[in-house]
Scaffold this active site. Sequence first.
Site: not given
Length: 453
Positions: A64, A66, A147
């Site tokens: 993935d 982003d 995070d």
Amino acid sequence: MNSQADTGAAAPLRIIPRAEHAISRKNISKAALRVLYRLHEAGYAAFLVGGAVRDLLLGGHPKDFDVATDATPEEVKKLFRNCRLIGRRFRLAHVVYGDEIVEVATFRGAGVSEEGAADAAGRHIVDGRIVRDNVWGSIEEDALRRDFRVNAMYYDISDFSVRDYVGGMQDIENRVLHLIGDPATRYREDPVRMLRAVRLAAKLDFRIDEKAAAPLAELGPLLAEVAPARLFDESLKMFLSGHGLASFRLLERTGLLRFLFPPVARALERGDATLRAFIEQGLANTDARVAADKSVTPAFLFAVLLWGEVRDLAHAWMGRGLESAEAWSRAAAHVVAEQCRRVAIPRRFTLTMEEIWLLQPRFEQLQRKKVFRLLAHPRFRAAFDFLLLRGVESPALRELGQWWEHAQQLPHEVLAAALPASAGTAAEAKPEVAAPAPKRRRRRRTSGRAGTA
């Protein structure tokens, strides 16, 4: 080693030029590159961000990709006809190219609001948790809102450099996970971050920084406030992504296992070494299948994890005089109901789990009709694999597994003749006729000369 990023303050920007990092565009999906280039050509900032940057720097191959940008979701939508906007809590743009979705997020800001109130920019906090967050900001603010430091690095499509605002590159070099900001505060904002810390440490073989690890056991009860469906998704990521055994061990070591899988933690706390070996072997087998690109099923793995409590409950109820089939059925239903209050395992999986468990005592029933009925059961293969795994529990179970493995290789009539009409044991019913050796294929003769390569 402490840094400004530990307290939520921006660290000095570190720019790593293309010549000094390992990221190559050939390892970035074509869809993500198209999104990055189009945003850049339209005058917007465009960065690959998060786990993809982290994994590329570590030599991995992320699935993935982003993108972070200063374009708002509405501006992104105007640039891409194949774009849809999603989310209320976090407004995002999804750009779709065939089967691939590139997630595009606008830089989040550091705006704050009073507890329980929403500010004009759209950020809403309740009981320390962010329930809505659509405050746009700068890339520096966006980095501080992420995070872990290793997830807050940005690959700049304009010059192919990597931008590090929080010390993520240092953490990659030291193989350690630091949270950005105060760990307890960040966990309260989103308790699932505790599970992500475990999953990421297991995946990367990193250690969790002491400050990030310290509050985990104390704040573990916050997981009870997370939607059970979300915890199911997180469980799949931990256990079915190729690093399940490491994740399990770290969940137990940090004290989080009892808040995510209470029946598993209880069963292990009874000190059954064979149960621990059974669970760990099941997780190791699953990791091996993932590594070999073979299929895995959540039903089998959850059946492994919860087996100890189901088995102990069934035996306890049989000891009180309950009939065997009823005891197993009640134990399975009880454990599934308790676990699903914490982790919402879909019904299609729990039905399979219960069948696997309920078929286990039937492997001991070696009467002719019952053997053939079990062999024809649609869940026989999964239940048999489960029986083989249970071989770590005792020599008798290993022998039983070997009997069934041998029995499957025999012709129907040979197996039927070797079985008693009434119930028997594996020793009494062991077929005496060996499984036929596989026939050798005779090589066909070819006329004329053989062809040459």
